[in-house]
Design an enzyme around this catalytic site. Structure first.
Site, PDB file in Angstrom:
ATOM      1  N   GLY A 211      50.885  77.198-108.116  1.00  0.00           N
ATOM      2  CA  GLY A 211      51.400  75.883-107.770  1.00  0.00           C
ATOM      3  C   GLY A 211      52.057  75.885-106.408  1.00  0.00           C
ATOM      4  O   GLY A 211      52.342  76.935-105.847  1.00  0.00           O
ATOM      5  N   PRO A 212      52.293  74.682-105.887  1.00  0.00           N
ATOM      6  CA  PRO A 212      52.884  74.570-104.553  1.00  0.00           C
ATOM      7  C   PRO A 212      54.303  75.145-104.513  1.00  0.00           C
ATOM      8  O   PRO A 212      54.917  75.332-105.570  1.00  0.00           O
ATOM      9  CB  PRO A 212      52.894  73.061-104.287  1.00  0.00           C
ATOM     10  CG  PRO A 212      52.517  72.389-105.535  1.00  0.00           C
ATOM     11  CD  PRO A 212      52.023  73.392-106.507  1.00  0.00           C
ATOM     12  N   THR A 218      59.553  80.739-109.559  1.00  0.00           N
ATOM     13  CA  THR A 218      60.545  81.807-109.672  1.00  0.00           C
ATOM     14  C   THR A 218      61.525  81.500-110.792  1.00  0.00           C
ATOM     15  O   THR A 218      61.852  82.366-111.606  1.00  0.00           O
ATOM     16  CB  THR A 218      61.312  81.937-108.345  1.00  0.00           C
ATOM     17  OG1 THR A 218      60.370  81.948-107.275  1.00  0.00           O
ATOM     18  CG2 THR A 218      62.128  83.193-108.314  1.00  0.00           C
ATOM     19  N   GLU A 437      55.551  51.128 -84.897  1.00  0.00           N
ATOM     20  CA  GLU A 437      55.984  51.102 -86.300  1.00  0.00           C
ATOM     21  C   GLU A 437      55.774  49.718 -86.913  1.00  0.00           C
ATOM     22  O   GLU A 437      55.384  49.602 -88.076  1.00  0.00           O
ATOM     23  CB  GLU A 437      57.455  51.513 -86.417  1.00  0.00           C
ATOM     24  CG  GLU A 437      57.748  52.946 -85.964  1.00  0.00           C
ATOM     25  CD  GLU A 437      56.910  53.999 -86.664  1.00  0.00           C
ATOM     26  OE1 GLU A 437      56.488  53.773 -87.811  1.00  0.00           O
ATOM     27  OE2 GLU A 437      56.646  55.052 -86.044  1.00  0.00           O
ATOM     28  N   ASP A 513      48.884  60.175 -87.228  1.00  0.00           N
ATOM     29  CA  ASP A 513      48.240  59.068 -87.931  1.00  0.00           C
ATOM     30  C   ASP A 513      46.730  59.254 -87.943  1.00  0.00           C
ATOM     31  O   ASP A 513      46.077  59.076 -88.976  1.00  0.00           O
ATOM     32  CB  ASP A 513      48.539  57.735 -87.228  1.00  0.00           C
ATOM     33  CG  ASP A 513      50.023  57.413 -87.237  1.00  0.00           C
ATOM     34  OD1 ASP A 513      50.735  57.950 -88.095  1.00  0.00           O
ATOM     35  OD2 ASP A 513      50.446  56.611 -86.381  1.00  0.00           O
TER      36      ASP A 513
HETATM   37  P1  ADP Z   1      58.874  78.460-106.324  1.00  0.00           P
HETATM   38  O1  ADP Z   1      59.106  79.838-106.843  1.00  0.00           O
HETATM   39  O2  ADP Z   1      57.838  77.701-107.118  1.00  0.00           O
HETATM   40  O3  ADP Z   1      58.632  78.354-104.876  1.00  0.00           O
HETATM   41  P2  ADP Z   1      61.616  78.173-107.051  1.00  0.00           P
HETATM   42  O4  ADP Z   1      61.597  78.547-108.470  1.00  0.00           O
HETATM   43  O5  ADP Z   1      62.077  79.200-106.083  1.00  0.00           O
HETATM   44  O6  ADP Z   1      60.202  77.629-106.594  1.00  0.00           O
HETATM   45  O7  ADP Z   1      62.471  76.845-106.899  1.00  0.00           O
HETATM   46  C1  ADP Z   1      63.526  76.757-106.007  1.00  0.00           C
HETATM   47  C2  ADP Z   1      64.668  76.013-106.628  1.00  0.00           C
HETATM   48  O8  ADP Z   1      64.315  74.655-106.866  1.00  0.00           O
HETATM   49  C3  ADP Z   1      65.072  76.560-107.961  1.00  0.00           C
HETATM   50  O9  ADP Z   1      66.003  77.583-107.835  1.00  0.00           O
HETATM   51  C4  ADP Z   1      65.661  75.350-108.650  1.00  0.00           C
HETATM   52  O10 ADP Z   1      66.988  75.156-108.234  1.00  0.00           O
HETATM   53  C5  ADP Z   1      64.851  74.212-108.095  1.00  0.00           C
HETATM   54  N1  ADP Z   1      63.737  73.845-108.982  1.00  0.00           N
HETATM   55  C6  ADP Z   1      62.423  73.928-108.689  1.00  0.00           C
HETATM   56  N2  ADP Z   1      61.666  73.483-109.701  1.00  0.00           N
HETATM   57  C7  ADP Z   1      62.504  73.119-110.694  1.00  0.00           C
HETATM   58  C8  ADP Z   1      62.308  72.597-112.000  1.00  0.00           C
HETATM   59  N3  ADP Z   1      61.090  72.339-112.493  1.00  0.00           N
HETATM   60  N4  ADP Z   1      63.396  72.331-112.755  1.00  0.00           N
HETATM   61  C9  ADP Z   1      64.639  72.573-112.264  1.00  0.00           C
HETATM   62  N5  ADP Z   1      64.879  73.084-111.044  1.00  0.00           N
HETATM   63  C10 ADP Z   1      63.836  73.351-110.244  1.00  0.00           C
HETATM   64 ZN    ZN Z   2      52.308  56.120 -86.604  1.00  0.00          ZN
END
Ligand code: ADP
Ligand code: ZN
Length: 627
Positions: A211-212, A218, A437, A513
C-alpha cells in the site's frame, strides 16, 4: 514512542566518548610542543601595524604565511615591548608600503615540517579513522555478544518488546478492517503455534503489506506484535544495502539469528523493494547490484531456513511497489500472503480522525464528519498530521480547544504544504496567477466532475503552487463518467486558457495542469476504453504502478497505425477540452475580470461570496458536453 526499546547492551558509548576525548587531549598536548615561538610576542591588530609603519616607527619586519613579526624603533611608552606580531591580511600593497617607509623586511622560506609534525600527520588521521570506525561499529551493534572492533555485519534492527502500557494494538489502527482481519490470523499463529503444529499445518512465514506510504503498514505490524505480545524487530530494506559487498547479507544473517533467539517474534522489513527489486528487470541500476542480490539471496535462504522451528518467526514486509519485487520473494514459503493496506475511505477516515481527535482538546462544535468528507485521498499519517497541525494552530492563537476552523485550515496546509507568506509575488505575476486561478474556478464550476469549487487563493503555498483553486468533492465517488473526465480536463486547462485570453500568452505556471490533463486523457483512451474511434480496448497494460497514481503504464504491443490513432485521440480529447475552456471563459469574460479584481484585493475568496459570484456564470452552447 509508545514502545520500550529493548536495550540490553552495556553502556559502551561512554567508553567511545572517553577514547575520543583522550585522543583530543593527546593532540592538544602535542600541539603545545610544536615550535611556537610566537607565544611570547604580543599580538596587535593589523591596523595598528600599518599605522606604525606609516609613522615610520617600524625598524624591520619578518613575514611568514601566518604571521608578521616586527620590531619597533621605539616603544610606544616606557617599558612596552618593541617586538610585536600581527596576523597578515591579503594585502598586495604591503611590500611597497614597507619600502616607502624604510622598513627592512624579509619573508620566511617555506617551512620544513618538523619531525613531530610529520609524525603527527601520519599517525593522527588513521587514528581518528579507526576511532570513528569503532564508534559506528559499536553503535550499530545490537543485543549482547562479543564483537570485533570493525563489525559492519551486525544488523541495525531495533527491537521492541511490548509492555503493558505502551503496547500498540489493533484498536490503535483504524480504517483498514480487511487488513486487520487477515493479520488477526497471524496473531493466532504467534500465540498458539502448538495448535497448528499438532495438526501438521505449515505456519506462513512471510506476509507482504502492500500500500501507499503512510497508510499504517508499520503501525499494523506493531499492532500484530502487540496483540500477540511478542518482540518486534524493525528494519528498513535500505539499511541492509551498504557500501561493502557482503555486509547486507551478513546483516540479514545476524538479524535472523537474533530473532530466532527471541522467537516467537516478528521481523518487520520496511521498504522491501530496496533489496527485493526484480533481479531480471533492474536495468539501469548502477552499482550496488551485486550487493543487493547477495542480500536478497541471504534473505531467501533465511526464510527457507527456519522451517523446522517450533517457535515461529514471522516476517512482515512493506512495499508500495509490489510489481517491482523479485518473483522469488513471492513464492510459497516466502512472502506468499499479500495484504492490501489502502488509503481509507470516508468511514475509515472518520474512525482514524476519532482516534487522533481524542489526543487533543476538541471543541464540542467540531464536526469530524465534515473533515472526513473533505479529506478524500488522505492516508492515515496525513490525518494524524492534520489533527496535530490543527492543534498547533489553536495553540498559536492562544485558544484552549481545537475548532472547526483550525481543522479546515490544517487540511489546506496538509494539501498544499505550509503557507509561505514570505514569498511575495510581483504585482504583474499576481495578476497572471489571479486570472489563472479564476479560469480554473469558472470552468470547474460549469463542468461536471463531481467537485464544487470551494476556494480560490493567490497566497503562495509550499514548494511550487503560486495559487490554487480548491475543489471539494460533493460526495465520495468511485466511478467517473466520460463526461466527468472531460470536464476535469477542461477545468485543468481553464487556468492556461484564461492566461491566453487575457494576456495573449502563456506562462510556465500551467505545467502541472497540462501534465495532469494529459494523464487523464491518456487513461481515458488507453485504460478506460472511452474513445469511440478506438473502441473499448485497454491499450495500457494494467497492473502498472497503481499505488503511485497510475500514469505511465506500459503500452500493449500495438501496430504503428493504432499507436498513431491513440496519440491522435489523446490529442483530440485535450484539444476539445481546451476549446471548451476557452469558449466558457470568453463567454464569461466580464465575470472573470470582476472575480480576478476581487481576488487581487483580498487574495482569497471562499464560501458564500464565491458561491454567489460563480452562480452568475453561464455555460455557452458550444461548450456543452454531449451527455
Ligand atoms: P506506513 O508504514 O504505511 O508508511 P505508518 O504505519 O508508518 O505508515 O504510519 C505513520 C503514522 O500514521 C502512524 O504511526 C500512525 O500515527 C498514523 N497512521 C497511519 N495509518 C493509520 C491508521 N490506519 N490508523 C491510525 N493511525 C494511522
Ligand atoms: Zn493551474
Amino acid at each position: 514512542m509508545a514502545i520500550r526499546q529493548d536495550d540490553n547492551r552495556p553502556n559502551r558509548r561512554f567508553g567511545i566518548i572517553n577514547l575520543v576525548l583522550i585522543g583530543f587531549g593527546v593532540l592538544l598536548l602535542f600541539s603545545n610542543f610544536l615550535p611556537n615561538s610566537a607565544a611570547q610576542v604580543p599580538r596587535v591588530p593589523y591596523s595598528l601595524f600599518i599605522d606604525q609603519v606609516n609613522d615610520n616607527n617600524v625598524k624591520r619586519a619578518y613575514i611568514t604565511s601566518d604571521q608578521i613579526r616586527y620590531e619597533l624603533k621605539e616603544a610606544s611608552e616606557e617599558g612596552a615591548p618593541t617586538l610585536l606580531s600581527t596576523t597578515p591580511i591579503f594585502d598586495m600593497e604591503l611590500p611597497q608600503r614597507l619600502e616607502q617607509h624604510g622598513v627592512e623586511f624579509a619573508a620566511a622560506p617555506p617551512q620544513k615540517p618538523s619531525f613531530i609534525t610529520t609524525a603527527l600527520s601520519w599517525v593522527v588521521p588513521p587514528l581518528i579513522f579507526i576511532l570513528v570506525l569503532q564508534f559506528f561499529a559499536r553503535r550499530s551493534g545490537m543485543g549482547g555478544g562479543a564483537q570485533g572492533a570493525l563489525s559492519f555485519t551486525k544488523s541495525k534492527a531495533k527491537v521492541y518488546v511490548p509492555d503493558e502500557e505502551s503496547r500498540v494494538t489493533f484498536a490503535d489502527v483504524a480504517g483498514v478492517d480487511e487488513a486487520k482481519a487477515e493479520l488477526a490470523e497471524i496473531v493466532d499463529f504467534l500465540k498458539k503455534p502448538e495448535r497448528y503444529a499438532a495438526i501438521g499445518a505449515r505456519i506462513p512465514k512471510g506476509v507482504l503489506l502492500v500500500g501507499p506510504p503512510g497508510t499504517g503498514k508499520t503501525l499494523l505490524s506493531k499492532a500484530v506484535a502487540g496483540e500477540a505480545e511478542v518482540p518486534f524487530f524493525i528494519i528498513s530494506g535500505s539499511e541492509f544495502v551498504e557500501l561493502f559487498v557482503g555486509a547486507g547479507a551478513a546483516r540479514v544473517r545476524d538479524l535472523f539469528e537474533e530473532a530466532k533467539k527471541k522467537a516467537p517474534c516478528i521481523i518487520f522489513i520496511d521498504e522491501l523493494d530496496a533489496i527485493g527489486k526484480s533481479r531480471s528487470g533492474s536495468m539501469g541500476v548502477v552499482g550496488g547490484n551485486d550487493e543487493r542480490e547477495q542480500t536478497l539471496n541471504q534473505l531467501l535462504t533465511e526464510m527457507d531456513g527456519f522451517a523446522g522451528q517450533d517457535k515461529p518467526v514471522i516476517v512482515l514486509a512493506a512495499t508500495n511497489q509490489p510489481e517491482t519485487l523479485d518473483a522469488a520473494l513471492l513464492r510459497p514459503g516466502r512472502f506468499d500472503r499479500q495484504v492490501l493496506v489502502d488509503r481509507p475511505d470516508l468511514s475509515g477516515r472518520k474512525l482514524i480522525l476519532d482516534i487522533y481527535a481524542k489526543k487533543v482538546k476538541l471543541s464540542s462544535s467540531v464536526d469530524l464528519d465534515k473533515i472526513a468528507q473533505a479529506t478524500s485521498g488522505f492516508a492515515g499519517a496525513d490525518l494524524a498530521n492534520l489533527v496535530n497541525e490543527a492543534a498547533l494552530l489553536a495553540a498559536r492563537a492562544y485558544r484552549t480547544e481545537v475548532e472547526q476552523g483550525d481543522l479546515n485550515e490544517a487540511i489546506e496546509r496538509v494539501v498544499a504544504g505550509l503557507e509561505k507568506k514570505s514569498r511575495v509575488l510581483q504585482p504583474d505575476e499576481k495578476r497572471v496567477v489571479a486570472f489563472h486561478e479564476v479560469g480554473h474556478a469558472i470552468v470547474g464550476h460549469l463542468m461536471p466532475g463531481g467537485s464544487k469549487v470551494a476556494k480560490i487563493s493567490i497566497v503562495p503555498r509550499g514548494m511550487s503552487a503560486l495559487g490554487y483553486t480548491l475543489q471539494l468533492p460533493t460526495e465520495e465517488r468511485f466511478l467517473n463518467s466520460k463526461e466527468d473526465l472531460e470536464g476535469q480536463i477542461a477545468t485543468l486547462l481553464g487556468g492556461r486558457s484564461a492566461e491566453e485570453i487575457v494576456f495573449g500568452e502563456v506562462t510556465t505556471g500551467a505545467a502541472n495542469d497540462l501534465q495532469r490533463a494529459t494523464d487523464i486523457a491518456e487513461q481515458m483512451v488507453g485504460t478506460y476504453g472511452m474513445s469511440e474511434t478506438l473502441g473499448p480496448l485497454a491499450y495500457d497494460k494494467q497492473g502498472g504502478s497503481r499505488f503511485l497514481g497510475g500514469g505511465n503504464n506500459p503500452r500493449r504491443v500495438v501496430s504503428d497505425a493504432t499507436a498513431q490513432a491513440i496519440d491522435k485521440e489523446v490529442r483530440t480529447l485535450v484539444d476539445t477540452a481546451h476549446e471548451r475552456a476557452l469558449a466558457i471563459l470568453r463567454h464569461n469574460r466580464e465575470l472573470m475580470e470582476s472575480i480576478s479584481q476581487q481576488i487581487l484585493e483580498k487574495e482569497v475568496i471562499e464560501g458564500d461570496n464565491l458561491k454567489e459570484l460563480l452562480a452568475s456564470s453561464v455555460l455557452p452552447e458550444e461548450a456543452r458536453l454531449a451527455a
